[in-house]
Motif scaffolding. Structure first.
Motif, short mmCIF file in Angstrom:
data_model
loop_
_atom_site.label_atom_id
_atom_site.label_comp_id
_atom_site.label_asym_id
_atom_site.label_seq_id
_atom_site.Cartn_x
_atom_site.Cartn_y
_atom_site.Cartn_z
N LEU A 47 7.22 7.80 10.41
CA LEU A 47 7.64 6.73 11.32
C LEU A 47 9.11 6.34 11.18
O LEU A 47 9.63 5.63 12.03
N LYS A 48 9.77 6.82 10.13
CA LYS A 48 11.13 6.35 9.81
C LYS A 48 12.05 6.40 11.03
O LYS A 48 12.27 7.45 11.63
N GLY A 49 12.58 5.25 11.38
CA GLY A 49 13.49 5.13 12.50
C GLY A 49 12.83 5.12 13.87
O GLY A 49 13.49 4.94 14.88
N ARG A 50 11.52 5.32 13.92
CA ARG A 50 10.80 5.37 15.20
C ARG A 50 9.70 4.32 15.28
O ARG A 50 8.88 4.33 16.19
N GLU A 51 9.67 3.40 14.33
CA GLU A 51 8.60 2.41 14.27
C GLU A 51 8.47 1.63 15.57
O GLU A 51 7.38 1.49 16.12
N HIS A 52 9.60 1.13 16.05
CA HIS A 52 9.55 0.29 17.25
C HIS A 52 9.05 1.09 18.45
O HIS A 52 8.20 0.64 19.22
N ASN A 59 0.84 -1.19 0.00
CA ASN A 59 0.00 0.00 0.00
C ASN A 59 0.88 1.25 0.00
O ASN A 59 1.65 1.47 0.94
N PRO A 60 0.81 2.08 -1.04
CA PRO A 60 1.67 3.26 -1.11
C PRO A 60 1.51 4.21 0.07
O PRO A 60 2.47 4.87 0.47
N LEU A 61 0.32 4.29 0.65
CA LEU A 61 0.11 5.15 1.82
C LEU A 61 0.86 4.62 3.04
O LEU A 61 1.46 5.39 3.80
N VAL A 62 0.83 3.32 3.23
CA VAL A 62 1.54 2.71 4.36
C VAL A 62 3.05 2.86 4.15
O VAL A 62 3.79 3.21 5.08
N VAL A 63 3.52 2.62 2.94
CA VAL A 63 4.94 2.76 2.63
C VAL A 63 5.39 4.20 2.89
O VAL A 63 6.43 4.44 3.50
N ALA A 64 4.60 5.17 2.47
CA ALA A 64 4.93 6.58 2.69
C ALA A 64 4.97 6.90 4.19
O ALA A 64 5.84 7.66 4.64
N LEU A 65 4.06 6.34 4.95
CA LEU A 65 4.04 6.56 6.39
C LEU A 65 5.33 6.04 7.03
O LEU A 65 5.97 6.72 7.83
#
Length: 95
Positions: free
Chosen positions: A78-83, A67-73
């Motif tokens: 969220l980049k680097g802060r997902e966990h 899903n392009p929206l999830v990938v963009a998120l």
């Protein structure tokens, strides 16, 4: 299930510790699994299953990582802060 087996090996060896491990392995998700109405009778579960499978066949995007929206998120906010933002630790203090 291969990932679940790897995790179980790590738990058995003592490398990992969890009080609860939930594994979902139903194709396209569990129809009457976690988060679904409790106590559903077989006829309503069957109707839900048939409706979900019929709808799923027609979706352009069938996996969240496509899903392009999830990938963009994930690539943006969220980049680097997902966990930190999306994972929770429910460990309890042992006495």
């Amino acid at each position: 299930m291969a990932n679940a087996d790897i995790l179980m090996q790590r738990v058995r060896s003592g490398d990992e510790h969890y009080d609860l491990i939930e594994v979902m392995a139903c194709p396209s998700g569990c129809v009457n699994g976690g988060g679904q109405p409790v106590g559903a009778v077989k006829s309503s579960t069957d109707a839900r299953m048939n409706g979900l499978y019929k709808a799923d066949v027609n979706y352009q995007i069938q996996r969240s990582n496509d899903n392009p929206l999830v990938v963009a998120l994930y690539d943006g906010m969220l980049k680097g802060r997902e966990h930190t933002l999306l994972h929770r630790n429910f460990s309890h203090k042992r006495v």
